[in-house]
Design a protein around this motif. Structure first.
Motif, PDB file in Angstrom:
ATOM      1  N   LEU A  40      12.041  27.112  52.652  1.00 39.09           N
ATOM      2  CA  LEU A  40      12.068  25.894  51.590  1.00 39.09           C
ATOM      3  C   LEU A  40      12.213  26.833  50.287  1.00 39.09           C
ATOM      4  O   LEU A  40      12.913  26.125  49.580  1.00 39.09           O
ATOM      5  N   TYR A  41      11.458  27.888  50.235  1.00 35.26           N
ATOM      6  CA  TYR A  41      11.574  28.558  48.956  1.00 35.26           C
ATOM      7  C   TYR A  41      12.958  29.192  48.715  1.00 35.26           C
ATOM      8  O   TYR A  41      13.585  29.104  47.534  1.00 35.26           O
ATOM      9  N   VAL A  42      13.765  29.693  49.582  1.00 36.56           N
ATOM     10  CA  VAL A  42      15.057  30.394  49.621  1.00 36.56           C
ATOM     11  C   VAL A  42      15.802  28.982  49.327  1.00 36.56           C
ATOM     12  O   VAL A  42      17.032  29.229  48.475  1.00 36.56           O
ATOM     13  N   LEU A  43      15.647  27.882  50.071  1.00 39.84           N
ATOM     14  CA  LEU A  43      16.369  26.776  49.806  1.00 39.84           C
ATOM     15  C   LEU A  43      16.369  26.256  48.294  1.00 39.84           C
ATOM     16  O   LEU A  43      17.642  25.850  47.658  1.00 39.84           O
ATOM     17  N   TRP A  44      15.112  26.189  47.918  1.00 38.39           N
ATOM     18  CA  TRP A  44      14.895  25.779  46.625  1.00 38.39           C
ATOM     19  C   TRP A  44      15.721  26.859  45.562  1.00 38.39           C
ATOM     20  O   TRP A  44      16.149  26.223  44.547  1.00 38.39           O
ATOM     21  N   ALA A  45      15.672  28.097  45.837  1.00 44.00           N
ATOM     22  CA  ALA A  45      16.248  28.946  45.027  1.00 44.00           C
ATOM     23  C   ALA A  45      17.877  29.009  45.162  1.00 44.00           C
ATOM     24  O   ALA A  45      18.546  29.270  44.032  1.00 44.00           O
ATOM     25  N   LEU A  46      18.449  28.814  46.171  1.00 46.19           N
ATOM     26  CA  LEU A  46      19.768  28.694  46.398  1.00 46.19           C
ATOM     27  C   LEU A  46      20.714  27.600  46.209  1.00 46.19           C
ATOM     28  O   LEU A  46      21.755  27.659  46.170  1.00 46.19           O
ATOM     29  N   LEU A  47      19.893  26.361  46.666  1.00 46.55           N
ATOM     30  CA  LEU A  47      20.864  25.167  46.743  1.00 46.55           C
ATOM     31  C   LEU A  47      20.947  24.626  45.398  1.00 46.55           C
ATOM     32  O   LEU A  47      20.227  24.815  44.582  1.00 46.55           O
ATOM     33  N   PRO A  48      22.282  24.133  45.040  1.00 47.02           N
ATOM     34  CA  PRO A  48      22.554  23.265  43.857  1.00 47.02           C
ATOM     35  C   PRO A  48      21.560  22.264  43.763  1.00 47.02           C
ATOM     36  O   PRO A  48      21.319  21.711  44.732  1.00 47.02           O
ATOM     37  N   ASP A  49      21.416  21.825  42.480  1.00 41.76           N
ATOM     38  CA  ASP A  49      20.593  20.517  42.298  1.00 41.76           C
ATOM     39  C   ASP A  49      21.117  19.336  43.061  1.00 41.76           C
ATOM     40  O   ASP A  49      20.197  18.590  43.471  1.00 41.76           O
ATOM     41  N   GLU A  50      22.413  19.074  43.126  1.00 38.65           N
ATOM     42  CA  GLU A  50      22.890  18.009  43.571  1.00 38.65           C
ATOM     43  C   GLU A  50      22.398  17.738  45.226  1.00 38.65           C
ATOM     44  O   GLU A  50      22.121  16.645  45.826  1.00 38.65           O
ATOM     45  N   TYR A  51      22.315  18.963  45.968  1.00 38.26           N
ATOM     46  CA  TYR A  51      21.976  18.957  47.203  1.00 38.26           C
ATOM     47  C   TYR A  51      20.520  18.688  47.560  1.00 38.26           C
ATOM     48  O   TYR A  51      20.022  18.103  48.403  1.00 38.26           O
ATOM     49  N   ILE A  52      19.634  19.083  46.698  1.00 34.81           N
ATOM     50  CA  ILE A  52      18.140  18.992  46.773  1.00 34.81           C
ATOM     51  C   ILE A  52      18.096  17.496  46.202  1.00 34.81           C
ATOM     52  O   ILE A  52      16.982  16.953  46.968  1.00 34.81           O
TER      53      ILE A  52
END
Length: 160
Positions: A40-52
């Motif tokens: 979850l930390y890596v996804l939060w750090a790397l995914l663009p805002d739109e995906y989140i």
């Protein structure tokens, strides 16, 4: 029949299953939750805002915390080491303090008993004890001589 081998001193019987298996479950839960939190930390750090937002997350911390959390963690670990060493140095007695070489567990010989007489008995076993620091100093450094005493050669010790 003997249950141990001369090579392996352990029994060949199966282990006793009466002990609790709770630590295994706690370890598995800790490992799994740590792995999920890291993903979850890596996804939060790397995914663009739109995906989140598309995943349904409406609020999440600022992205600057992706760098601040590891940095603060490293500083906290280094500070912990620094404080530990500072406390160890602060609690260390000075060189002139007798506690640097004598502790509460020292086993010194009795003052009234002659320890050398125990060695004279052929069947006797002398008592074990710590050698007093004064005796160690006499053996290592010899008898104390002042600066004004004469050396064995007959000359006075030089002042200086």
């Amino acid at each position: 029949m003997e249950t141990t081998s001369p090579v392996a001193p352990f029994t060949l019987e199966p282990p006793d299953e009466r002990h609790s298996r709770a630590p295994e479950f706690y370890g598995f839960v800790a490992w799994t939750s740590t792995s999920v939190l890291f993903v979850l930390y890596v996804l939060w750090a790397l995914l663009p805002d739109e995906y989140i937002v598309w995943l349904g997350v409406e609020w999440y911390p600022s992205r600057e915390w992706t760098l601040l959390l590891p940095a603060y963690s490293i500083v906290l670990v280094l500070l912990t080491y620094f404080v530990y060493f500072a406390i160890a140095i602060a609690r260390t007695p000075s060189f002139s303090d007798p506690n640097t070489f004598i502790d509460t567990k020292a086993h010194l010989p009795a003052l009234d008993a002659n320890q050398h007489l125990k060695h004279a008995d052929p069947g006797g076993i002398p008592e074990l004890y710590d050698i007093p620091i004064g005796m160690v100093n006499r053996v290592v450094y010899g008898l104390h001589r002042s600066r004004n005493e004469m050396r064995p050669s007959g000359r006075k010790l030089e002042q200086g």
